[in-house]
Write a protein that holds these residues in place. Sequence first.
Motif, short mmCIF file in Angstrom:
data_model
loop_
_atom_site.label_atom_id
_atom_site.label_comp_id
_atom_site.label_asym_id
_atom_site.label_seq_id
_atom_site.Cartn_x
_atom_site.Cartn_y
_atom_site.Cartn_z
N GLU A 253 0.77 -1.14 0.12
CA GLU A 253 0.06 0.02 0.26
C GLU A 253 0.85 1.69 0.09
O GLU A 253 0.35 2.70 -0.58
CB GLU A 253 -0.83 0.34 1.23
CG GLU A 253 -2.11 -1.03 0.88
CD GLU A 253 -3.08 -1.15 0.06
OE1 GLU A 253 -3.37 0.01 -0.49
OE2 GLU A 253 -2.78 -2.38 -0.66
N ASN A 254 1.94 1.35 0.44
CA ASN A 254 3.23 2.19 0.51
C ASN A 254 3.93 2.53 -0.60
O ASN A 254 3.94 4.16 -0.65
CB ASN A 254 3.85 2.13 2.39
CG ASN A 254 3.19 1.97 3.22
OD1 ASN A 254 2.09 2.59 3.02
ND2 ASN A 254 3.89 1.61 4.26
N TRP A 255 4.37 1.60 -0.89
CA TRP A 255 4.71 1.99 -2.06
C TRP A 255 4.72 1.80 -3.58
O TRP A 255 4.75 1.84 -4.52
CB TRP A 255 5.94 0.30 -2.38
CG TRP A 255 6.76 0.38 -1.07
CD1 TRP A 255 6.72 0.23 0.11
CD2 TRP A 255 7.63 1.04 -1.85
NE1 TRP A 255 8.34 0.57 0.80
CE2 TRP A 255 8.91 0.96 -0.10
CE3 TRP A 255 9.15 0.94 -2.99
CZ2 TRP A 255 10.67 0.84 -0.22
CZ3 TRP A 255 10.38 0.67 -2.41
CH2 TRP A 255 10.92 1.02 -1.06
N ALA A 256 3.16 1.56 -3.74
CA ALA A 256 2.37 0.72 -4.74
C ALA A 256 2.10 2.10 -6.25
O ALA A 256 2.37 2.52 -7.11
CB ALA A 256 0.21 0.86 -4.98
N SER A 257 2.45 3.76 -5.30
CA SER A 257 3.06 4.71 -6.72
C SER A 257 4.12 4.93 -6.57
O SER A 257 4.01 5.19 -7.76
CB SER A 257 2.16 5.71 -5.60
OG SER A 257 2.62 6.25 -4.62
N ILE A 258 5.26 4.56 -6.63
CA ILE A 258 6.62 4.68 -6.69
C ILE A 258 7.39 3.42 -7.37
O ILE A 258 8.13 2.90 -7.27
CB ILE A 258 7.08 5.25 -6.08
CG1 ILE A 258 7.14 4.38 -4.69
CG2 ILE A 258 6.81 6.62 -5.35
CD1 ILE A 258 8.97 5.12 -3.90
N TYR A 259 6.30 1.73 -7.03
CA TYR A 259 6.87 0.46 -7.32
C TYR A 259 7.81 0.99 -8.82
O TYR A 259 8.23 0.12 -9.56
CB TYR A 259 6.03 -0.08 -7.21
CG TYR A 259 6.36 -1.95 -7.23
CD1 TYR A 259 7.47 -1.53 -6.01
CD2 TYR A 259 6.71 -2.45 -8.12
CE1 TYR A 259 7.64 -3.71 -5.58
CE2 TYR A 259 7.36 -4.16 -8.72
CZ TYR A 259 7.59 -4.70 -6.98
OH TYR A 259 8.56 -5.25 -7.09
N GLU A 260 6.94 0.73 -9.72
CA GLU A 260 7.63 0.62 -11.24
C GLU A 260 8.56 1.51 -10.79
O GLU A 260 9.77 1.70 -12.05
CB GLU A 260 6.45 0.77 -12.11
CG GLU A 260 6.53 0.61 -13.05
CD GLU A 260 5.82 1.02 -14.42
OE1 GLU A 260 5.71 0.22 -15.75
OE2 GLU A 260 4.26 1.11 -14.25
N GLN A 261 8.70 2.55 -10.67
CA GLN A 261 9.71 3.60 -11.47
C GLN A 261 10.95 2.94 -10.41
O GLN A 261 11.84 3.16 -10.66
CB GLN A 261 9.47 4.78 -11.00
CG GLN A 261 10.18 5.74 -11.43
CD GLN A 261 9.84 7.49 -11.36
OE1 GLN A 261 8.71 7.75 -10.43
NE2 GLN A 261 10.62 8.21 -11.67
N PHE A 262 10.26 3.15 -8.64
CA PHE A 262 11.28 2.54 -8.10
C PHE A 262 12.71 1.19 -8.37
O PHE A 262 13.72 1.35 -8.82
CB PHE A 262 10.99 1.79 -7.19
CG PHE A 262 11.89 1.81 -5.72
CD1 PHE A 262 12.80 2.41 -4.95
CD2 PHE A 262 12.67 0.50 -5.49
CE1 PHE A 262 13.74 2.11 -4.54
CE2 PHE A 262 13.18 -0.20 -4.69
CZ PHE A 262 14.00 1.07 -4.50
N THR A 263 11.47 0.63 -9.02
CA THR A 263 12.00 -1.14 -9.16
C THR A 263 13.23 -0.48 -11.18
O THR A 263 14.28 -1.39 -11.08
CB THR A 263 11.12 -1.86 -9.92
OG1 THR A 263 10.06 -2.03 -10.44
CG2 THR A 263 10.51 -2.51 -8.57
N SER A 264 12.25 0.41 -11.76
CA SER A 264 12.88 0.22 -13.02
C SER A 264 14.78 0.77 -12.35
O SER A 264 15.51 0.66 -13.51
CB SER A 264 12.25 1.18 -14.09
OG SER A 264 13.24 1.85 -15.07
N VAL A 265 15.04 2.10 -12.16
CA VAL A 265 15.73 2.10 -11.75
C VAL A 265 17.26 2.17 -11.59
O VAL A 265 18.21 1.86 -11.16
CB VAL A 265 15.71 3.92 -11.00
CG1 VAL A 265 14.97 4.85 -11.29
CG2 VAL A 265 15.21 3.43 -9.35
#
Length: 257
Positions: A9-21
């Motif tokens: 719930e905390n990470w959903a908004s940034i997860y895709e970008q974070f895993t990409s970088v």
Amino acid sequence: MAHEFEFGENWASIYEQFTSVRGRVAEAAETAAFLERYARGGSAFELGIGDGRVAVPLSERDVRVEGIDNSESMLKLLAKRTDQIKAWKEDIADFRSEQRYDLVYCVYSTFTLLFTRDAQVACLRCAAEALDSEGILVLELGVPALDGFIRGQRTSTLFVDHDNTILNSDVHDPLNQTLVSTLLWFSATSMTRTPHRTRYVYHQELDSMAECAGLELAERWGSWTRSAFTDSCKRHISVYRRKGLRSRRTFEGAEDG
């Protein structure tokens, strides 16, 4: 209101970008290729399926993939990405499945988000029950890196470019093998604070917990491309089978590599 340490719930908004970088999106194809060897065109079940980073490319290799996640937000990301994968909300430490799978897998240290030993053992038992008679369990975990702590605290830089600075702050509880971590992401226009809690596990302890669940180690690798696991590795890919069962899928896959 989501619990402070609820990862999805905390990470959903940034997860895709974070895993990409962090390079995890780029390596998803390697992960899927590794896992395909054990599913062999059959079925796979992901614990902590998230946004489908691995499940989607694996399903594109003629593997029927299903999965669970405890985060509604993550499952919504998956649903936006594909309608070809069945996934539902459930706790990876307490689930039952009528279906039996050729492969059960849990990647990107999701296993350590279960922050007690009892929960981790329960997860392994549930996973073992979900395997078919020759099924394989694959876990990807980081090797605990506990250097650099001063009075139980540490701050490290994860990523820097012209637009972003990502820091991670850890508080260490050695008695319980837990880290309370806070990701601080500074961009040109915003700052995001994302906390989570983990229980780190050394590979020897993981093998012991797996044994409690009726599993035994079949293989261990240092990467998805099957490099050797050495004392310099930052993670390991551990492959388990039922005790006393020499699975053809395990050893044929190893010989092919």
